[in-house]
Design an enzyme around this catalytic site. Structure first.
Site, PDB file in Angstrom:
ATOM      1  N   HIS A  11      43.947  46.620  43.790  1.00 33.82           N
ATOM      2  CA  HIS A  11      42.863  46.723  44.490  1.00 33.82           C
ATOM      3  C   HIS A  11      42.740  47.350  45.980  1.00 33.82           C
ATOM      4  O   HIS A  11      42.054  46.726  46.948  1.00 33.82           O
ATOM      5  CB  HIS A  11      42.100  45.508  44.199  1.00 33.82           C
ATOM      6  CG  HIS A  11      41.410  45.073  42.898  1.00 33.82           C
ATOM      7  ND1 HIS A  11      40.160  45.499  42.507  1.00 33.82           N
ATOM      8  CD2 HIS A  11      42.079  44.284  41.871  1.00 33.82           C
ATOM      9  CE1 HIS A  11      40.250  44.982  41.307  1.00 33.82           C
ATOM     10  NE2 HIS A  11      41.216  44.362  40.965  1.00 33.82           N
ATOM     11  N   ASP A  50      43.564  49.456  38.066  1.00 36.45           N
ATOM     12  CA  ASP A  50      42.942  49.051  39.201  1.00 36.45           C
ATOM     13  C   ASP A  50      43.766  49.142  40.434  1.00 36.45           C
ATOM     14  O   ASP A  50      43.770  48.228  41.255  1.00 36.45           O
ATOM     15  CB  ASP A  50      42.272  47.581  39.171  1.00 36.45           C
ATOM     16  CG  ASP A  50      40.700  47.585  38.471  1.00 36.45           C
ATOM     17  OD1 ASP A  50      40.505  48.604  37.951  1.00 36.45           O
ATOM     18  OD2 ASP A  50      40.564  46.468  38.217  1.00 36.45           O
ATOM     19  N   ASN A  85      39.163  49.773  35.360  1.00 35.98           N
ATOM     20  CA  ASN A  85      37.568  49.806  35.535  1.00 35.98           C
ATOM     21  C   ASN A  85      37.056  50.054  36.743  1.00 35.98           C
ATOM     22  O   ASN A  85      36.040  50.531  37.014  1.00 35.98           O
ATOM     23  CB  ASN A  85      36.989  48.654  34.633  1.00 35.98           C
ATOM     24  CG  ASN A  85      37.370  47.252  35.446  1.00 35.98           C
ATOM     25  OD1 ASN A  85      38.459  47.161  35.548  1.00 35.98           O
ATOM     26  ND2 ASN A  85      36.352  46.491  35.755  1.00 35.98           N
ATOM     27  N   HIS A  86      37.738  49.490  37.853  1.00 38.57           N
ATOM     28  CA  HIS A  86      37.399  49.514  39.184  1.00 38.57           C
ATOM     29  C   HIS A  86      37.511  51.096  39.575  1.00 38.57           C
ATOM     30  O   HIS A  86      36.595  51.640  40.533  1.00 38.57           O
ATOM     31  CB  HIS A  86      38.012  48.639  40.216  1.00 38.57           C
ATOM     32  CG  HIS A  86      37.438  47.266  40.227  1.00 38.57           C
ATOM     33  ND1 HIS A  86      36.733  46.993  41.515  1.00 38.57           N
ATOM     34  CD2 HIS A  86      37.402  46.301  39.351  1.00 38.57           C
ATOM     35  CE1 HIS A  86      36.272  45.812  41.223  1.00 38.57           C
ATOM     36  NE2 HIS A  86      36.634  45.331  40.072  1.00 38.57           N
ATOM     37  N   HIS A 153      44.446  48.138  30.157  1.00 40.26           N
ATOM     38  CA  HIS A 153      43.634  47.254  30.962  1.00 40.26           C
ATOM     39  C   HIS A 153      42.382  46.756  30.671  1.00 40.26           C
ATOM     40  O   HIS A 153      41.354  47.640  30.502  1.00 40.26           O
ATOM     41  CB  HIS A 153      43.391  48.230  32.380  1.00 40.26           C
ATOM     42  CG  HIS A 153      42.654  47.782  33.635  1.00 40.26           C
ATOM     43  ND1 HIS A 153      43.117  47.089  34.585  1.00 40.26           N
ATOM     44  CD2 HIS A 153      41.224  47.382  33.843  1.00 40.26           C
ATOM     45  CE1 HIS A 153      42.516  46.633  35.366  1.00 40.26           C
ATOM     46  NE2 HIS A 153      41.301  46.882  35.082  1.00 40.26           N
ATOM     47  N   ASP A 187      44.179  43.729  34.415  1.00 38.73           N
ATOM     48  CA  ASP A 187      42.396  43.449  34.650  1.00 38.73           C
ATOM     49  C   ASP A 187      42.165  41.811  35.056  1.00 38.73           C
ATOM     50  O   ASP A 187      41.391  41.298  35.447  1.00 38.73           O
ATOM     51  CB  ASP A 187      41.549  43.685  33.365  1.00 38.73           C
ATOM     52  CG  ASP A 187      40.190  43.868  33.639  1.00 38.73           C
ATOM     53  OD1 ASP A 187      39.805  43.707  34.911  1.00 38.73           O
ATOM     54  OD2 ASP A 187      39.484  43.798  32.835  1.00 38.73           O
ATOM     55  N   HIS A 189      43.605  38.474  36.717  1.00 40.78           N
ATOM     56  CA  HIS A 189      44.224  38.211  37.750  1.00 40.78           C
ATOM     57  C   HIS A 189      45.216  37.113  37.756  1.00 40.78           C
ATOM     58  O   HIS A 189      45.881  37.004  38.788  1.00 40.78           O
ATOM     59  CB  HIS A 189      43.209  38.311  38.972  1.00 40.78           C
ATOM     60  CG  HIS A 189      42.625  39.525  39.403  1.00 40.78           C
ATOM     61  ND1 HIS A 189      41.604  39.527  40.039  1.00 40.78           N
ATOM     62  CD2 HIS A 189      42.736  40.614  38.804  1.00 40.78           C
ATOM     63  CE1 HIS A 189      41.061  40.606  40.240  1.00 40.78           C
ATOM     64  NE2 HIS A 189      41.521  41.409  39.372  1.00 40.78           N
TER      65      HIS A 189
END
Length: 396
Positions: A11, A50, A85-86, A153, A187, A189
């Site tokens: 991230h 991500d 997805n992010h 993911h 995905d 955490h």
């Protein structure tokens, strides 16, 4: 023996709580994972989605990422990734751009061989509407006895709670159409592992804390594969600590009471998450924020719930509950919105520094950028059509 470091959900660019410090923490978490790969002298690194927090990371964030990946490239250690997805975009992905720098490669449904012993595969994050139509078929590796490792993911049961999961992992094992020896997942955490239909599967966890309930140490997974056997070790990363504090106010409690409560906790250089409950008093959330920062907190977030009716959740759902932001992001992903619509929504919802008066300006700026990009694409297509027409005329 082949050694592979598995990390996920870095991230990069996440300006958590509107803090530049937290944004830099996410970069440091990623770098700590890469440094660990170098220390362990691995043969490859895999990242299961991500890499970035948003599909439109800033140029400095992308540049920092490439500079960190350069450490691996300098030691001839390949970095392989998939799209989460992010950071998923509608067309070309960031991993495609980074590949041009020679510091990363993107996994797909064809085998990528490591040491001639391990076949790596990757399937990018799939939206719920596209799930049942997606083709998960994997190509056979060039060596029939190669160890087959698939990266994905998604949120799968039975590794994550049923109410939290999107799909059943056994379905994937049926749809890939070849035998899989292990599944490296992203995905989720937290670090979780399970044997599913005889196949070991695990989540590496995130390299930084993305939510206040992620209290466990941040981790990566070291995979050692030899003669078809896998040994996995969980390695902890040194990241900034979170300190959760609850201050329950009674009528008449003063600033001194709040200071005393904060003194009971270690705040130096930590992220302070302070929840205020009980009765309303003259002590404001801003006062508590200032106190925590004065006591050495690196970052502070104050949730003021005083005066609100407390619901009895004893008979409600048990276990971990998905955060509001996570639920919103998943619902939006299901809608297949355009990049510009998603960017506007996420900027307004997550940017704590975005003043109400600046929202209109921000939306206009994003929309104008998208319009300019669309016109550029249209002009390019028009030029191409004109060129084709000229060719047809000359041929006649």
């Amino acid at each position: 023996m082949t050694k592979i470091l598995h990390l996920s959900d870095t991230h990069l660019g996440n300006r958590q709580y509107g803090s530049d410090i937290r944004r830099d923490d996410f970069t440091r978490g990623f770098e700590a994972a890469i440094d660990r790969a170098l220390q362990e002298d691995v043969d490859a690194v895999i990242h299961t989605g991500d890499l970035f927090h948003r599909r439109t990371p800033s140029l400095p964030i992308v540049t920092n990422c490439i500079e960190i990946l350069r450490k691996l490239a300098d030691e001839d250690i390949p970095f392989y990734g998939i799209v989460g997805n992010h950071d998923r975009k509608m067309d070309q992905q960031w991993l495609d751009l980074i590949r041009e720098t020679g510091t990363a490669e993107r996994l797909d449904q064809t085998p990528t061989m490591v040491n001639g012993e391990v076949a790596l595969y990757g399937i990018d994050a799939v939206t719920k509407p596209a799930w049942h139509a997606a083709d998960f078929t994997l190509e056979e590796p060039p060596k029939p006895d190669a160890f087959r490792l698939l990266g994905m993911h998604q949120l799968f049961e039975p590794l994550v709670p049923e109410f939290y999961a999107d799909h059943d992992l056994t379905e994937v094992l049926d749809r890939v159409d070849i035998g899989i020896d292990a599944l490296a997942l992203g995905d989720y955490h937290k670090t979780e592992s399970r044997i599913v239909d005889g196949v070991p599967a695990w989540y590496a966890g995130s390299t930084e804390r993305c939510a206040t309930d992620e209290i466990e140490p941040r981790t990566v997974s070291l995979l050692e594969i030899e003669d078809g056997d896998l040994e996995r070790r969980v390695l902890e990363l040194d990241t900034r600590e979170f300190e959760s504090i609850r201050i329950d106010f009674n009528e008449g409690d003063s600033h001194g009471y709040a200071r005393d409560e904060l003194d009971r906790h270690q705040l130096d250089d930590n992220v302070a998450i302070v929840k205020l409950t009980g009765e309303r008093t003259p002590v404001t959330s801003s006062d508590v924020y200032d106190m925590a920062m004065d006591k050495g907190a690196a970052v502070c977030k104050v949730d003021d719930n005083r005066g609100r009716r407390q619901l009895d959740l004893e008979d409600g759902p048990q276990g971990e509950i998905q955060s509001a932001d996570k639920l919103i992001e998943e619902k939006l992903a299901d809608q297949n919105l355009s990049d510009i619509a998603t960017d506007v929504e996420q900027r307004v919802r997550t940017d704590d520094d975005l003043a109400q008066s600046a929202i209109d300006d921000t939306m206009q700026e994003l929309i104008e950028e998208a319009q300019a990009e669309a016109f550029d694409e249209r002009d390019a297509e028009t030029d191409l059509d004109d060129a084709d027409a000229d060719v047809e005329v000359s041929e006649e």
